[in-house]
Design a protein around this motif. Structure first.
Motif, short mmCIF file in Angstrom:
data_model
loop_
_atom_site.label_atom_id
_atom_site.label_comp_id
_atom_site.label_asym_id
_atom_site.label_seq_id
_atom_site.Cartn_x
_atom_site.Cartn_y
_atom_site.Cartn_z
N MET A 19 0.85 -1.18 0.00
CA MET A 19 0.00 0.00 0.00
C MET A 19 0.89 1.23 0.00
SD MET A 19 -3.07 -0.99 2.60
CE MET A 19 -3.87 -2.57 2.45
N GLY A 20 0.66 2.10 -0.97
CA GLY A 20 1.51 3.25 -1.14
C GLY A 20 1.18 4.40 -0.20
N ILE A 21 2.19 5.21 0.03
CA ILE A 21 2.02 6.37 0.92
C ILE A 21 0.98 7.34 0.37
CG2 ILE A 21 3.20 8.40 1.86
CD1 ILE A 21 5.74 6.65 1.99
N GLU A 22 1.00 7.59 -0.93
CA GLU A 22 0.02 8.52 -1.51
C GLU A 22 -1.39 7.97 -1.39
OE1 GLU A 22 1.28 9.34 -5.48
OE2 GLU A 22 3.15 10.28 -4.83
N SER A 23 -1.55 6.68 -1.60
CA SER A 23 -2.86 6.05 -1.46
C SER A 23 -3.33 6.13 -0.01
CB SER A 23 -2.81 4.58 -1.90
OG SER A 23 -2.47 4.50 -3.28
N ASP A 24 -2.41 5.86 0.92
CA ASP A 24 -2.75 5.96 2.34
C ASP A 24 -3.20 7.37 2.70
OD1 ASP A 24 -2.12 3.30 2.78
OD2 ASP A 24 -0.12 3.72 3.58
N GLN A 25 -2.54 8.37 2.13
CA GLN A 25 -2.90 9.76 2.42
C GLN A 25 -4.33 10.06 1.98
OE1 GLN A 25 -1.07 11.85 4.23
NE2 GLN A 25 -2.72 13.33 4.13
N GLU B 253 -13.24 -1.58 5.57
CA GLU B 253 -13.84 -1.81 4.26
C GLU B 253 -12.92 -1.32 3.14
OE1 GLU B 253 -16.35 -3.17 1.39
OE2 GLU B 253 -16.35 -3.62 3.52
N ILE B 254 -12.33 -0.16 3.32
CA ILE B 254 -11.40 0.37 2.31
C ILE B 254 -10.21 -0.57 2.18
CG2 ILE B 254 -9.77 2.23 1.81
CD1 ILE B 254 -11.89 4.13 3.16
N ASP B 255 -9.65 -1.03 3.29
CA ASP B 255 -8.51 -1.95 3.25
C ASP B 255 -8.86 -3.24 2.52
OD1 ASP B 255 -6.95 -0.12 4.59
OD2 ASP B 255 -7.05 -1.16 6.52
N ARG B 256 -10.05 -3.79 2.78
CA ARG B 256 -10.48 -5.02 2.10
C ARG B 256 -10.59 -4.79 0.59
NH1 ARG B 256 -13.29 -5.51 6.89
NH2 ARG B 256 -15.11 -4.38 6.14
N ARG B 257 -11.18 -3.67 0.22
CA ARG B 257 -11.34 -3.40 -1.21
C ARG B 257 -10.00 -3.11 -1.87
NH1 ARG B 257 -17.03 -0.16 -2.07
NH2 ARG B 257 -18.25 -1.43 -0.65
N ARG B 258 -9.10 -2.44 -1.16
CA ARG B 258 -7.77 -2.18 -1.72
C ARG B 258 -7.01 -3.48 -1.95
NH1 ARG B 258 -4.73 2.36 1.73
NH2 ARG B 258 -3.14 2.08 0.14
N ALA B 259 -7.18 -4.43 -1.06
CA ALA B 259 -6.48 -5.71 -1.19
C ALA B 259 -6.92 -6.47 -2.44
CB ALA B 259 -6.72 -6.56 0.05
N ARG B 260 -8.13 -6.19 -2.91
CA ARG B 260 -8.66 -6.89 -4.10
C ARG B 260 -8.34 -6.16 -5.39
NH1 ARG B 260 -13.68 -7.59 -0.79
NH2 ARG B 260 -14.56 -5.93 -2.05
N THR B 261 -7.81 -4.94 -5.33
CA THR B 261 -7.53 -4.21 -6.56
C THR B 261 -6.18 -4.63 -7.11
OG1 THR B 261 -6.56 -2.34 -5.38
CG2 THR B 261 -8.90 -2.18 -5.91
N PRO B 262 -6.06 -4.75 -8.45
CA PRO B 262 -4.79 -5.18 -9.03
C PRO B 262 -3.66 -4.14 -8.84
CG PRO B 262 -6.44 -4.79 -10.74
CD PRO B 262 -7.12 -4.59 -9.43
N ALA C 209 -5.66 6.87 -7.50
CA ALA C 209 -6.87 6.88 -8.32
C ALA C 209 -7.77 5.69 -7.97
CB ALA C 209 -6.51 6.85 -9.81
N ALA C 210 -7.17 4.52 -7.75
CA ALA C 210 -7.96 3.34 -7.38
C ALA C 210 -8.63 3.56 -6.03
CB ALA C 210 -7.06 2.10 -7.34
N VAL C 211 -7.90 4.16 -5.09
CA VAL C 211 -8.45 4.43 -3.77
C VAL C 211 -9.60 5.44 -3.87
CG1 VAL C 211 -7.95 5.41 -1.50
CG2 VAL C 211 -6.35 3.82 -2.55
N ARG C 212 -9.44 6.45 -4.70
CA ARG C 212 -10.53 7.43 -4.89
C ARG C 212 -11.78 6.76 -5.44
NH1 ARG C 212 -6.18 10.41 -6.88
NH2 ARG C 212 -5.42 11.89 -5.34
N ARG C 213 -11.61 5.79 -6.33
CA ARG C 213 -12.77 5.07 -6.88
C ARG C 213 -13.46 4.27 -5.77
NH1 ARG C 213 -9.29 4.65 -11.35
NH2 ARG C 213 -8.53 2.59 -10.71
N ILE C 214 -12.68 3.62 -4.92
CA ILE C 214 -13.24 2.86 -3.80
C ILE C 214 -14.04 3.80 -2.90
CG2 ILE C 214 -12.64 1.66 -1.65
CD1 ILE C 214 -10.21 0.48 -3.25
N ILE C 215 -13.44 4.93 -2.56
CA ILE C 215 -14.09 5.90 -1.68
C ILE C 215 -15.37 6.45 -2.32
CG2 ILE C 215 -13.81 8.22 -0.73
CD1 ILE C 215 -10.88 7.37 -0.08
N ALA C 216 -15.31 6.71 -3.62
CA ALA C 216 -16.49 7.23 -4.31
C ALA C 216 -17.66 6.26 -4.20
CB ALA C 216 -16.16 7.51 -5.78
#
Length: 81
Positions: free
Chosen positions: A1-7, A40-49, A54-61
């Motif tokens: 998990m990247g620092i920018e995504s975590d932010q 929930e965000i962590d679970r969804r992040r774990a499933r993203t390739p 940008a992927a995190v923003r889509r999850i949050i949206a």
């Protein structure tokens, strides 16, 4: 998990906490809401390739805006303004 995504996640959860406090949700409810969202965000992040901001923003949206999730958790909607 990247620092920018975590932010991106931290900023979102912080905003959710702020909105929940403004809506006067009890502290325990705010903590539970933020913890559940983080999980929930962590679970969804774990499933993203690719774990990117940008992927995190889509999850949050998909989860909803801070206003929407706080309202769903029982916070009274704020007046238009």
């Amino acid at each position: 998990m990247g620092i920018e995504s975590d932010q991106v996640v931290y900023e979102y959860l912080s905003r959710v906490g702020d909105v929940a406090q403004q809506r006067q949700l009890p502290s325990s409810t705010r903590m539970r809401l933020v913890n559940e969202l983080r999980g929930e965000i962590d679970r969804r992040r774990a499933r993203t390739p690719v774990d990117s901001p940008a992927a995190v923003r889509r999850i949050i949206a998909r989860l909803g805006t801070p206003d929407e999730v706080v309202t769903a958790a029982g916070g009274t909607p704020s007046g238009g303004g």
